[in-house]
Write a protein that holds these residues in place. Sequence first.
Motif, PDB file in Angstrom:
ATOM      1  N   LYS A   1       0.827  -1.200   0.000  1.00 18.76           N
ATOM      2  CA  LYS A   1       0.000   0.000   0.000  1.00 18.76           C
ATOM      3  C   LYS A   1       0.865   1.254   0.000  1.00 18.76           C
ATOM      4  O   LYS A   1       0.545   2.262  -0.652  1.00 18.76           O
ATOM      5  CB  LYS A   1      -0.937   0.006   1.208  1.00 18.76           C
ATOM      6  CG  LYS A   1      -2.240  -0.719   0.969  1.00 18.76           C
ATOM      7  CD  LYS A   1      -3.060   0.014  -0.096  1.00 18.76           C
ATOM      8  CE  LYS A   1      -4.296  -0.755  -0.489  1.00 18.76           C
ATOM      9  NZ  LYS A   1      -5.022  -0.084  -1.589  1.00 18.76           N
ATOM     10  N   ALA A   2       1.973   1.218   0.733  1.00 22.32           N
ATOM     11  CA  ALA A   2       2.877   2.367   0.752  1.00 22.32           C
ATOM     12  C   ALA A   2       3.439   2.637  -0.643  1.00 22.32           C
ATOM     13  O   ALA A   2       3.596   3.802  -1.057  1.00 22.32           O
ATOM     14  CB  ALA A   2       4.016   2.123   1.742  1.00 22.32           C
ATOM     15  N   ALA A   3       3.703   1.575  -1.390  1.00 19.43           N
ATOM     16  CA  ALA A   3       4.196   1.747  -2.762  1.00 19.43           C
ATOM     17  C   ALA A   3       3.135   2.414  -3.635  1.00 19.43           C
ATOM     18  O   ALA A   3       3.451   3.249  -4.501  1.00 19.43           O
ATOM     19  CB  ALA A   3       4.593   0.388  -3.338  1.00 19.43           C
ATOM     20  N   GLU A   4       1.859   2.060  -3.434  1.00 17.81           N
ATOM     21  CA  GLU A   4       0.781   2.701  -4.179  1.00 17.81           C
ATOM     22  C   GLU A   4       0.705   4.190  -3.858  1.00 17.81           C
ATOM     23  O   GLU A   4       0.470   5.020  -4.743  1.00 17.81           O
ATOM     24  CB  GLU A   4      -0.561   2.040  -3.835  1.00 17.81           C
ATOM     25  CG  GLU A   4      -0.737   0.627  -4.356  1.00 17.81           C
ATOM     26  CD  GLU A   4      -2.114   0.080  -4.023  1.00 17.81           C
ATOM     27  OE1 GLU A   4      -3.068   0.886  -3.940  1.00 17.81           O
ATOM     28  OE2 GLU A   4      -2.238  -1.146  -3.834  1.00 17.81           O
ATOM     29  N   VAL A   5       0.901   4.534  -2.599  1.00 15.90           N
ATOM     30  CA  VAL A   5       0.880   5.941  -2.197  1.00 15.90           C
ATOM     31  C   VAL A   5       1.989   6.705  -2.894  1.00 15.90           C
ATOM     32  O   VAL A   5       1.774   7.811  -3.417  1.00 15.90           O
ATOM     33  CB  VAL A   5       1.017   6.060  -0.664  1.00 15.90           C
ATOM     34  CG1 VAL A   5       1.204   7.522  -0.259  1.00 15.90           C
ATOM     35  CG2 VAL A   5      -0.206   5.466   0.036  1.00 15.90           C
ATOM     36  N   GLU A   6       3.170   6.141  -2.926  1.00 22.07           N
ATOM     37  CA  GLU A   6       4.309   6.825  -3.554  1.00 22.07           C
ATOM     38  C   GLU A   6       4.124   6.939  -5.062  1.00 22.07           C
ATOM     39  O   GLU A   6       4.536   7.929  -5.676  1.00 22.07           O
ATOM     40  CB  GLU A   6       5.590   6.103  -3.199  1.00 22.07           C
ATOM     41  CG  GLU A   6       5.902   6.251  -1.717  1.00 22.07           C
ATOM     42  CD  GLU A   6       7.220   5.653  -1.304  1.00 22.07           C
ATOM     43  OE1 GLU A   6       7.907   5.064  -2.170  1.00 22.07           O
ATOM     44  OE2 GLU A   6       7.567   5.780  -0.113  1.00 22.07           O
ATOM     45  N   ALA A   7       3.469   5.918  -5.644  1.00 24.00           N
ATOM     46  CA  ALA A   7       3.174   6.000  -7.074  1.00 24.00           C
ATOM     47  C   ALA A   7       2.200   7.135  -7.373  1.00 24.00           C
ATOM     48  O   ALA A   7       2.189   7.682  -8.478  1.00 24.00           O
ATOM     49  CB  ALA A   7       2.599   4.672  -7.570  1.00 24.00           C
ATOM     50  N   ALA A   8       1.408   7.500  -6.359  1.00 29.12           N
ATOM     51  CA  ALA A   8       0.465   8.615  -6.503  1.00 29.12           C
ATOM     52  C   ALA A   8       1.123   9.953  -6.180  1.00 29.12           C
ATOM     53  O   ALA A   8       0.452  10.988  -6.171  1.00 29.12           O
ATOM     54  CB  ALA A   8      -0.738   8.389  -5.590  1.00 29.12           C
ATOM     55  N   GLY A   9       2.423   9.930  -5.874  1.00 28.70           N
ATOM     56  CA  GLY A   9       3.173  11.163  -5.657  1.00 28.70           C
ATOM     57  C   GLY A   9       3.241  11.637  -4.219  1.00 28.70           C
ATOM     58  O   GLY A   9       3.629  12.783  -3.962  1.00 28.70           O
ATOM     59  N   GLN A  10       2.891  10.768  -3.256  1.00 29.83           N
ATOM     60  CA  GLN A  10       2.947  11.143  -1.844  1.00 29.83           C
ATOM     61  C   GLN A  10       3.998  10.310  -1.118  1.00 29.83           C
ATOM     62  O   GLN A  10       4.402   9.244  -1.591  1.00 29.83           O
ATOM     63  CB  GLN A  10       1.577  10.924  -1.184  1.00 29.83           C
ATOM     64  CG  GLN A  10       0.449  11.721  -1.793  1.00 29.83           C
ATOM     65  CD  GLN A  10       0.529  13.190  -1.440  1.00 29.83           C
ATOM     66  OE1 GLN A  10       1.171  13.579  -0.465  1.00 29.83           O
ATOM     67  NE2 GLN A  10      -0.108  14.027  -2.249  1.00 29.83           N
ATOM     68  N   THR A  11       4.456  10.793   0.034  1.00 33.95           N
ATOM     69  CA  THR A  11       5.424  10.053   0.856  1.00 33.95           C
ATOM     70  C   THR A  11       4.676   9.277   1.919  1.00 33.95           C
ATOM     71  O   THR A  11       3.902   9.848   2.690  1.00 33.95           O
ATOM     72  CB  THR A  11       6.420  11.015   1.530  1.00 33.95           C
ATOM     73  OG1 THR A  11       7.129  11.734   0.527  1.00 33.95           O
ATOM     74  CG2 THR A  11       7.410  10.243   2.388  1.00 33.95           C
ATOM     75  N   ALA A  12       4.913   7.969   1.958  1.00 27.52           N
ATOM     76  CA  ALA A  12       4.196   7.093   2.889  1.00 27.52           C
ATOM     77  C   ALA A  12       5.093   6.695   4.056  1.00 27.52           C
ATOM     78  O   ALA A  12       6.297   6.513   3.893  1.00 27.52           O
ATOM     79  CB  ALA A  12       3.702   5.842   2.165  1.00 27.52           C
ATOM     80  N   SER A  13       4.506   6.548   5.196  1.00 28.25           N
ATOM     81  CA  SER A  13       5.192   6.049   6.387  1.00 28.25           C
ATOM     82  C   SER A  13       4.530   4.752   6.824  1.00 28.25           C
ATOM     83  O   SER A  13       3.297   4.691   6.948  1.00 28.25           O
ATOM     84  CB  SER A  13       5.121   7.065   7.525  1.00 28.25           C
ATOM     85  OG  SER A  13       5.702   8.286   7.151  1.00 28.25           O
ATOM     86  N   VAL A  14       5.301   3.719   7.047  1.00 27.19           N
ATOM     87  CA  VAL A  14       4.779   2.448   7.536  1.00 27.19           C
ATOM     88  C   VAL A  14       4.977   2.413   9.048  1.00 27.19           C
ATOM     89  O   VAL A  14       6.098   2.519   9.535  1.00 27.19           O
ATOM     90  CB  VAL A  14       5.479   1.251   6.872  1.00 27.19           C
ATOM     91  CG1 VAL A  14       4.978  -0.060   7.483  1.00 27.19           C
ATOM     92  CG2 VAL A  14       5.240   1.257   5.372  1.00 27.19           C
ATOM     93  N   GLN A  15       3.887   2.283   9.783  1.00 25.98           N
ATOM     94  CA  GLN A  15       3.924   2.335  11.237  1.00 25.98           C
ATOM     95  C   GLN A  15       3.657   0.951  11.809  1.00 25.98           C
ATOM     96  O   GLN A  15       2.626   0.334  11.534  1.00 25.98           O
ATOM     97  CB  GLN A  15       2.878   3.321  11.764  1.00 25.98           C
ATOM     98  CG  GLN A  15       2.815   3.411  13.280  1.00 25.98           C
ATOM     99  CD  GLN A  15       1.762   4.399  13.761  1.00 25.98           C
ATOM    100  OE1 GLN A  15       1.112   5.052  12.951  1.00 25.98           O
ATOM    101  NE2 GLN A  15       1.592   4.503  15.063  1.00 25.98           N
ATOM    102  N   ARG A  16       4.588   0.467  12.619  1.00 20.23           N
ATOM    103  CA  ARG A  16       4.398  -0.799  13.332  1.00 20.23           C
ATOM    104  C   ARG A  16       3.723  -0.506  14.665  1.00 20.23           C
ATOM    105  O   ARG A  16       4.160   0.362  15.426  1.00 20.23           O
ATOM    106  CB  ARG A  16       5.738  -1.488  13.571  1.00 20.23           C
ATOM    107  CG  ARG A  16       5.650  -2.764  14.422  1.00 20.23           C
ATOM    108  CD  ARG A  16       7.035  -3.327  14.689  1.00 20.23           C
ATOM    109  NE  ARG A  16       6.987  -4.465  15.601  1.00 20.23           N
ATOM    110  CZ  ARG A  16       7.046  -4.374  16.935  1.00 20.23           C
ATOM    111  NH1 ARG A  16       7.144  -3.168  17.500  1.00 20.23           N
ATOM    112  NH2 ARG A  16       7.000  -5.453  17.694  1.00 20.23           N
ATOM    113  N   VAL A  17       2.648  -1.226  14.934  1.00 20.73           N
ATOM    114  CA  VAL A  17       1.901  -1.045  16.172  1.00 20.73           C
ATOM    115  C   VAL A  17       1.696  -2.418  16.808  1.00 20.73           C
ATOM    116  O   VAL A  17       1.429  -3.397  16.109  1.00 20.73           O
ATOM    117  CB  VAL A  17       0.523  -0.389  15.904  1.00 20.73           C
ATOM    118  CG1 VAL A  17      -0.278  -0.246  17.192  1.00 20.73           C
ATOM    119  CG2 VAL A  17       0.695   0.970  15.241  1.00 20.73           C
ATOM    120  N   VAL A  18       1.817  -2.481  18.128  1.00 23.85           N
ATOM    121  CA  VAL A  18       1.566  -3.735  18.840  1.00 23.85           C
ATOM    122  C   VAL A  18       0.283  -3.580  19.644  1.00 23.85           C
ATOM    123  O   VAL A  18       0.194  -2.730  20.532  1.00 23.85           O
ATOM    124  CB  VAL A  18       2.733  -4.105  19.765  1.00 23.85           C
ATOM    125  CG1 VAL A  18       2.389  -5.363  20.564  1.00 23.85           C
ATOM    126  CG2 VAL A  18       4.000  -4.326  18.948  1.00 23.85           C
TER     127      VAL A  18
END
Length: 489
Positions: free
Chosen positions: A91-108
């Motif tokens: 999903k983060a790759a899709e965001v970047e393909a749309a021209g935005q910077t994505a952050s992947v957040q790990r949550v427990v």
Amino acid sequence: MSRRTLVGLAMAAALTVTVAVPATAEEVSAPFPSTRFPLGERGLPAKTHKSVGGGIDLYSVATGTANDGYTVTVLMPSGRDYGRRETAEAKAAEVEAAGQTASVQRVVRPAVSDDPSEEIFMVRVGLWPLKDKDKAVKAAKELSDAGVKARADYLGDDGVKTTGPWQMQVLTVDPRRFKGSYAASLGTSVAKRETTSSMAGARKAIAAVNGGFFNIHTSPALRGEPVGISVVGGRLLSEAVPGRSAVVLKGRTARITELTTKMSAISQDGTRLDINGVNRLGTTDELILYTEEYGAKTPANGGAEAVLDASGKVIALRTAGGAVPKGARILHGAGAAADWLWEHAWEKWSVTVDTKVIDERTGRRIALTPDVSVIGGGVGLIRNGRIKVTAKRDGHDSVNMILRRHPRTLLGVTRSGGLVLATVDGRKPGITVGANMIEAAQLMKWLGAVQAINLDGGGSTAMVVGGKVVNQPSDGGERAVGDALLVLP
């Protein structure tokens, strides 16, 4: 563009000053913790106190500061806001393909007493202070227009570390001075939902809170039906979900335990059939008991119904579908259960309805006397003075229920037998964040509960004192609910 891991958020915001109010002579008699608030920055909360009378005290509590802002959350293919690492990375790759910077957040998602922790991953875009919500909404729309489903989210709702703020209402009942009683109410009928204030007003209650969860997955006309056990005035009006937490009210005592119901119909010819439910829609082959409190017609599903008078005599055996006569009960069956009624519940015969409510902690049967009420809870929080969140057993072990912050209605019993009722308002960014399940347990332990339970929350959370709603329901107004707990004079 590269992706980075989002680890937190610290934003400048207007400082909310929290002042500890010294105890007055009046307050000394009303139990309230003098220790620091258990959440956030752990300062002494600001509070106001009102003596409601007769050993009942109301505290309004406020503490914490608003440091959380907004972000954009990218939705996973499942529609959830989280997923596995590989799904989040895609999903983060899709965001970047749309021209935005994505952050992947790990949550427990933290472990609870009956369910281990769970690692999840979220995809976030951007950070905005509280005042710039519109910018987050605009960014989410731009992503959605580009084919990436997203929404603006307030970070205080996440359930991870926060500074608040929190607003609570806490009602304490001192068993040494309180001379009234506790009761449950389903309002005018099981099927119909009513507001907590309406149910409180009908019984002239001193105070009340909303009760357990109700069935939103049935017909709209029947959504007052409790999910789990309900006993009002000694009458079983909804069966237990086996082993789930509940509060048993008798006179001026309250006790939290786990309950199971066992019911059967016994014909005068000696044959017996299990009763599967009370005052709810049944499925094929189920036998359902309807009482006069149901407040709706029974299903016209081609089955059979035996109408019983108060003594258990069958006054009519009919095709299913109709009202429950006053003073009567109906055994309703479909499929195999209908066949049993046609064969063993003839008119003028007697059918005994055997009802047992079993306390799983003691193994004993609870006598359903007129002074007994039972309200089913959502999740057990504290047992014998220790935090024990039983989310899985009680059917609420999702990330949304355990980790996310929501408005909460909480009930606890103190070591001396006192009652503590608390509402934690939420879903009001910058004003009050609510609590997750672990935080709810911490709050009730701080308030002195040695046994505690979570009732229905979210938009249902309401506390009524003196006929007025004293908390801030997140819907903007009071929601109609299935049942309520009443403090009576």
